[in-house]
Design an enzyme around this catalytic site. Structure first.
Site, PDB file in Angstrom:
ATOM      1  N   CYS A 258     -84.753  54.131 -98.341  1.00  0.00           N
ATOM      2  CA  CYS A 258     -84.065  54.752 -99.071  1.00  0.00           C
ATOM      3  C   CYS A 258     -82.707  53.682 -99.188  1.00  0.00           C
ATOM      4  CB  CYS A 258     -83.384  56.159 -99.097  1.00  0.00           C
ATOM      5  SG  CYS A 258     -84.497  57.259 -98.775  1.00  0.00           S
ATOM      6  N   ALA A 259     -83.129  52.236 -99.252  1.00  0.00           N
ATOM      7  CA  ALA A 259     -82.519  51.160 -99.252  1.00  0.00           C
ATOM      8  C   ALA A 259     -81.161  50.889-100.123  1.00  0.00           C
ATOM      9  CB  ALA A 259     -83.116  50.020 -98.592  1.00  0.00           C
ATOM     10  N   ALA A 260     -81.481  51.156-101.456  1.00  0.00           N
ATOM     11  CA  ALA A 260     -80.770  50.594-102.405  1.00  0.00           C
ATOM     12  C   ALA A 260     -79.165  51.194-102.167  1.00  0.00           C
ATOM     13  CB  ALA A 260     -81.096  51.239-103.719  1.00  0.00           C
ATOM     14  N   GLY A 262     -78.753  47.989-100.815  1.00  0.00           N
ATOM     15  CA  GLY A 262     -78.874  46.954 -99.912  1.00  0.00           C
ATOM     16  C   GLY A 262     -78.069  46.507 -99.005  1.00  0.00           C
ATOM     17  N   GLY A 263     -76.894  47.414 -98.455  1.00  0.00           N
ATOM     18  CA  GLY A 263     -75.957  47.034 -97.756  1.00  0.00           C
ATOM     19  C   GLY A 263     -76.352  46.692 -96.203  1.00  0.00           C
ATOM     20  N   LYS A 264     -77.143  47.791 -95.863  1.00  0.00           N
ATOM     21  CA  LYS A 264     -77.648  48.019 -94.510  1.00  0.00           C
ATOM     22  C   LYS A 264     -78.824  47.104 -94.359  1.00  0.00           C
ATOM     23  CE  LYS A 264     -76.210  52.967 -94.691  1.00  0.00           C
ATOM     24  NZ  LYS A 264     -76.061  53.108 -95.791  1.00  0.00           N
ATOM     25  N   ASP A 327     -81.883  56.165 -94.505  1.00  0.00           N
ATOM     26  CA  ASP A 327     -80.638  56.655 -94.778  1.00  0.00           C
ATOM     27  C   ASP A 327     -80.890  57.765 -96.026  1.00  0.00           C
ATOM     28  OD1 ASP A 327     -78.106  56.614 -95.736  1.00  0.00           O
ATOM     29  OD2 ASP A 327     -77.993  54.418 -96.516  1.00  0.00           O
ATOM     30  N   CYS A 380     -74.487  60.035 -95.762  1.00  0.00           N
ATOM     31  CA  CYS A 380     -72.897  60.054 -96.096  1.00  0.00           C
ATOM     32  C   CYS A 380     -72.456  61.545 -96.346  1.00  0.00           C
ATOM     33  CB  CYS A 380     -72.708  59.089 -97.113  1.00  0.00           C
ATOM     34  SG  CYS A 380     -73.570  59.144 -98.449  1.00  0.00           S
TER      35      CYS A 380
END
Length: 439
Positions: A258-260, A262-264, A327, A380
């Site tokens: 669930c990367a979008a 892409g900050g992490k 995430d 979050c």
């Protein structure tokens, strides 16, 4: 309710009312709506559009309370959008720096752009009566209205945080600062700070974030030094903790799920550039485009793939991962101060559904982890159902899962770290680190 098209002719207040209408009546995100209208305006007006539309989201209950007392009956059909224009007018008069003359006059004029030329008299009368009757000075004996939150979320915070609930709600309504994360693969931290100093950009540092800094005021991000060269990414301090908590090591296989946007993913690549493999996975093809754009700008080479985290059989290559960052999809209640429309897009019924989805993904991805491997669970959210209660139950149901504490105060009964909005200037976030037994 039928969608109301974006007005053919641009008008600042009409376009802003359209954004508010799309969020509240059709469940669209502020980001999606603002992107459409901001193409028609200059940078200064775009900042105004964002400030006003998100300001209405923060103050919606009191604005609606005033509106109900000023309108004899609700507007319906194609006229409904005029109510949202009036909400904008009330916000300008009471909560913004806009002069009352402009707030009334320009808002009345905007009705014509929304097909409401015949309602300009009504808009004028409502706004004038608001001023004349001094409604903003009258007390409202309703803490939920005053909180600016929907009733379900107000009560959920009460239930979760008891004596600290008022502070959590206040922080949720505060303005979020802008954090940057320096890309150490492209520039040293000290050199980037020097570049900001030369550009007269004011900032502060955080002892807990070796790669982060906090801008002292809002800036045009694309105009900051090094943007095109990939010298930094915009990423809140809470999100910056993920890569450090994951503790990726050289030559490991890593999944960022669930990367979008892409900050992490970028931060993992920056901290451990010599990984064997780094996969950024997300189910949303449109959001994956943002991952590609960010990785290109930051000059990171990672594998990017579309896939549903709950059904690995459709995308997994059958090679186990050393570490997985999950995430998880969540209520986003920890980032409402940054995205105030979330409070009106989320419903109480969403929480149980999200918790079930999170558990399905946890179970599905656990099988992709090597014995001795690490999974970092992140949301979050500030709601226990998605965080501590979720991980408590997972630990009970999963014999080969052990809590690897992030802080000394953690226990299996109260696992993970819950960051509250405003804590060390961060967004609300939750982390729990789990290790899979070797046998």
């Amino acid at each position: 309710m039928k969608p109301f098209p974006l007005p053919k002719q641009k008008n600042l207040r009409a376009d802003c009312a359209w954004v508010i209408y799309q969020i509240l009546e059709h469940g669209k995100s502020s980001r999606e709506c603002l992107e459409r209208v901001q193409r028609r305006h200059n940078a200064r007006d775009n900042a105004w559009l964002q400030e006003m539309s998100l300001g209405v989201m923060r103050r919606l209950p009191i604005l609606q309370h005033w509106l109900r007392s000023l309108l004899d009956r609700p507007l319906k059909g194609n006229k409904k959008i005029i109510e949202h224009l009036i909400l904008l007018g009330l916000y300008q008069i009471n909560f913004s720096r806009v002069s009352q003359h402009a707030a009334v006059g320009e808002t009345v004029a905007a009705a014509s752009y929304l097909g409401g030329a015949g309602l300009k008299g009504l808009v004028n009368a409502v706004l004038r009566n608001f001023e004349r009757e001094g409604l903003s000075e009258s007390s409202i004996d309703n803490p939920i209205i005053e909180s600016g939150l929907p009733k379900w979320l107000y009560k959920a915070i009460d239930s979760a945080y008891d004596n600290d609930a008022d502070a959590v709600r206040a922080a949720t309504n505060a303005m979020a600062p802008i954090w940057l994360r320096v890309n150490r693969q492209q520039i040293t931290f000290d050199d980037y700070c020097s570049a900001l100093d030369k550009a007269n950009v004011s900032y502060t540092l955080s002892e807990q974030h070796p790669d982060g800094l906090i801008l002292s005021k809002r800036e045009d991000i694309t105009a900051l030094p090094g943007f095109e060269k990939g010298h930094f990414a915009v990423q809140d301090g809470a999100a910056q903790l993920a890569a450090h908590y994951l503790q990726a090591q050289p030559n490991e296989r890593i999944l960022d799920c669930c990367a979008a946007p892409g900050g992490k993913t970028g931060h993992i690549a920056e901290l451990t550039p010599n990984l064997a493999y780094l996969l950024a996975l997300d189910a949303d093809s449109d959001r994956l485009k943002r991952v590609e754009e960010n990785m290109t700008r930051l000059k990171h080479v990672v594998d990017i793939e579309q896939g549903d985290a709950s059904t690995p059989s459709l995308w997994w290559d059958n090679q186990l991962f050393d570490r997985i960052l999950l995430d998880a999809p969540c209520s986003a209640t920890g980032v409402i101060r940054r995205h105030p429309d979330i409070r009106w897009l989320r419903k109480s019924s969403d929480i149980a559904n999200l918790a079930q989805l999170q558990r399905r993904i946890l179970d599905a991805l656990w099988g992709l982890l090597k014995p001795g491997g690490t999974m970092l669970y992140a949301t979050c959210s500030i709601l226990p159902q998605e965080n501590t209660l979720q991980i408590q139950q997972f630990l009970k149901d999963t014999p080969d899962a052990t809590l690897h504490p992030l802080r000394k105060t953690e226990t299996a009964e109260k696992p993970g770290r819950q960051i509250l909005p405003g804590e060390e200037q961060m967004d609300g976030f939750y982390y729990a680190r789990l290790v899979k037994s070797k046998s």
